[in-house]
Design a protein around this motif. Structure first.
Motif, mmCIF file in Angstrom:
data_model
loop_
_atom_site.group_PDB
_atom_site.id
_atom_site.type_symbol
_atom_site.label_atom_id
_atom_site.label_comp_id
_atom_site.label_asym_id
_atom_site.label_seq_id
_atom_site.Cartn_x
_atom_site.Cartn_y
_atom_site.Cartn_z
ATOM 1 N N ASN A 194 -0.950 -9.707 -3.171
ATOM 2 C CA ASN A 194 -1.750 -8.483 -3.224
ATOM 3 C C ASN A 194 -3.126 -8.731 -2.639
ATOM 4 N N THR A 240 -4.377 -4.271 1.644
ATOM 5 C CA THR A 240 -2.967 -4.179 2.049
ATOM 6 C C THR A 240 -2.056 -3.603 0.974
ATOM 7 N N GLY A 241 -2.488 -3.630 -0.287
ATOM 8 C CA GLY A 241 -1.547 -3.387 -1.362
ATOM 9 C C GLY A 241 -0.641 -4.602 -1.505
ATOM 10 N N ASN A 242 0.558 -4.398 -2.008
ATOM 11 C CA ASN A 242 1.476 -5.508 -2.284
ATOM 12 C C ASN A 242 2.336 -5.845 -1.077
ATOM 13 N N ASN A 245 6.325 -1.522 -6.310
ATOM 14 C CA ASN A 245 5.225 -1.017 -5.479
ATOM 15 C C ASN A 245 4.916 -1.876 -4.254
ATOM 16 N N ARG A 278 4.247 -2.487 -0.548
ATOM 17 C CA ARG A 278 3.837 -1.739 0.643
ATOM 18 C C ARG A 278 4.471 -2.307 1.909
ATOM 19 N N LYS A 328 6.898 3.419 -2.153
ATOM 20 C CA LYS A 328 5.537 3.071 -1.750
ATOM 21 C C LYS A 328 5.500 2.211 -0.479
ATOM 22 N N THR A 329 6.649 1.964 0.122
ATOM 23 C CA THR A 329 6.729 1.054 1.264
ATOM 24 C C THR A 329 6.275 1.719 2.559
ATOM 25 N N GLU A 382 -3.077 -0.432 3.527
ATOM 26 C CA GLU A 382 -2.388 0.054 2.332
ATOM 27 C C GLU A 382 -1.854 1.459 2.548
ATOM 28 N N THR A 383 -2.611 2.300 3.232
ATOM 29 C CA THR A 383 -2.154 3.652 3.521
ATOM 30 C C THR A 383 -1.551 3.683 4.921
#
Length: 239
Positions: free
Chosen positions: A121, A125-127, A143, A145, A192-193, A236-237
């Protein structure tokens, strides 16, 4: 934050997750000079190196990183296999902070001494899920990403190849097939990927174009097959 792919096959594996100020290196199976070049020779931003296991295409150049005083992280079994002491031992299911990265290792299934995958994490980037050199994925992951997951071979291609019986059996017992990769992704919640990155494809027993197309069709997610020189955004988005 972006992913730079320096190698993703049996000739050598190395990936760099980095931005202007911070870099985390995954695997050290590529010559150190190539890593330096990919980082524009700015080694000061490297917070650490994660190594999944001791096989040469992932571990070969670890000494160069150690000599440059870059922290190397791997399981006790991986370091013991190469008789390396004094480095950073990490353990399954115990999280470690490396710069702004939080790393949670998990056990994999491969023909070596205590191989690990990494659930990573970072605020940008998120996960990220990193799993290579394993014949299946033994856990579910929330979750995620960005998936970096082995998709080494497809059984029908392997059956048509001229590979000898010993190598064929080892492949079946130590690497993830397309079918198993597909099942692993199906078992997880991909809502969430953003990206699926298929890594460590076999040179002779895979079909990168078909693998990418079939995984993207199955999940409706942007899919890549890792190739040397490729760079992928890991924001992340998605936009």
């Amino acid at each position: 934050m972006k992913l730079s792919i320096l190698g993703s096959n049996s000739n050598g594996n190395c990936y760099i997750i980095h931005n202007d100020s911070e870099a985390l290196i995954l695997e050290c199976g590529i010559r150190f000079s190539e890593v330096q070049k990919a980082l524009n020779f700015n080694l000061s931003k490297v917070v650490g190196v994660l190594v999944s296991h001791e096989h040469g295409d992932h571990f070969k150049h670890v000494g160069d990183f150690i000599n440059k005083r870059i922290p190397v992280y791997a399981s006790a079994g991986t370091f013991e296999a190469k008789n390396i002491k004094g480095q950073n031992v990490i353990s399954s299911n115990v999280s470690t902070k490396i710069g702004k990265f939080t790393i949670t290792p998990f056990a994999l299934k491969h023909d070596c001494n205590e191989p690990l995958g990494f659930y990573i994490n970072h605020p940008e980037t998120g996960n990220i899920l990193f799993a290579t050199d394993t014949y299946y994925l033994p856990f579910l992951f929330p979750n995620v990403r960005h998936w970096m997951i082995e998709c080494n071979y497809r059984k029908d291609i392997l059956d048509r190849s001229s590979i000898d019986a010993r190598r064929r059996n080892r492949l079946l017992e130590s690497h993830m097939s397309f079918a198993t990769c597909l099942e692993a992704l199906q078992a997880n919640d991909l809502s969430k990927t953003n990206n699926i990155i298929l890594i460590h494809l076999s040179d002779g027993n895979s079909n990168a174009r078909e693998f990418r197309y079939d995984i993207e069709k199955a999940f409706g997610k942007t899919t890549y097959t890792a190739d040397k020189g490729m760079e992928i955004s890991l924001t992340e988005t998605p936009f």
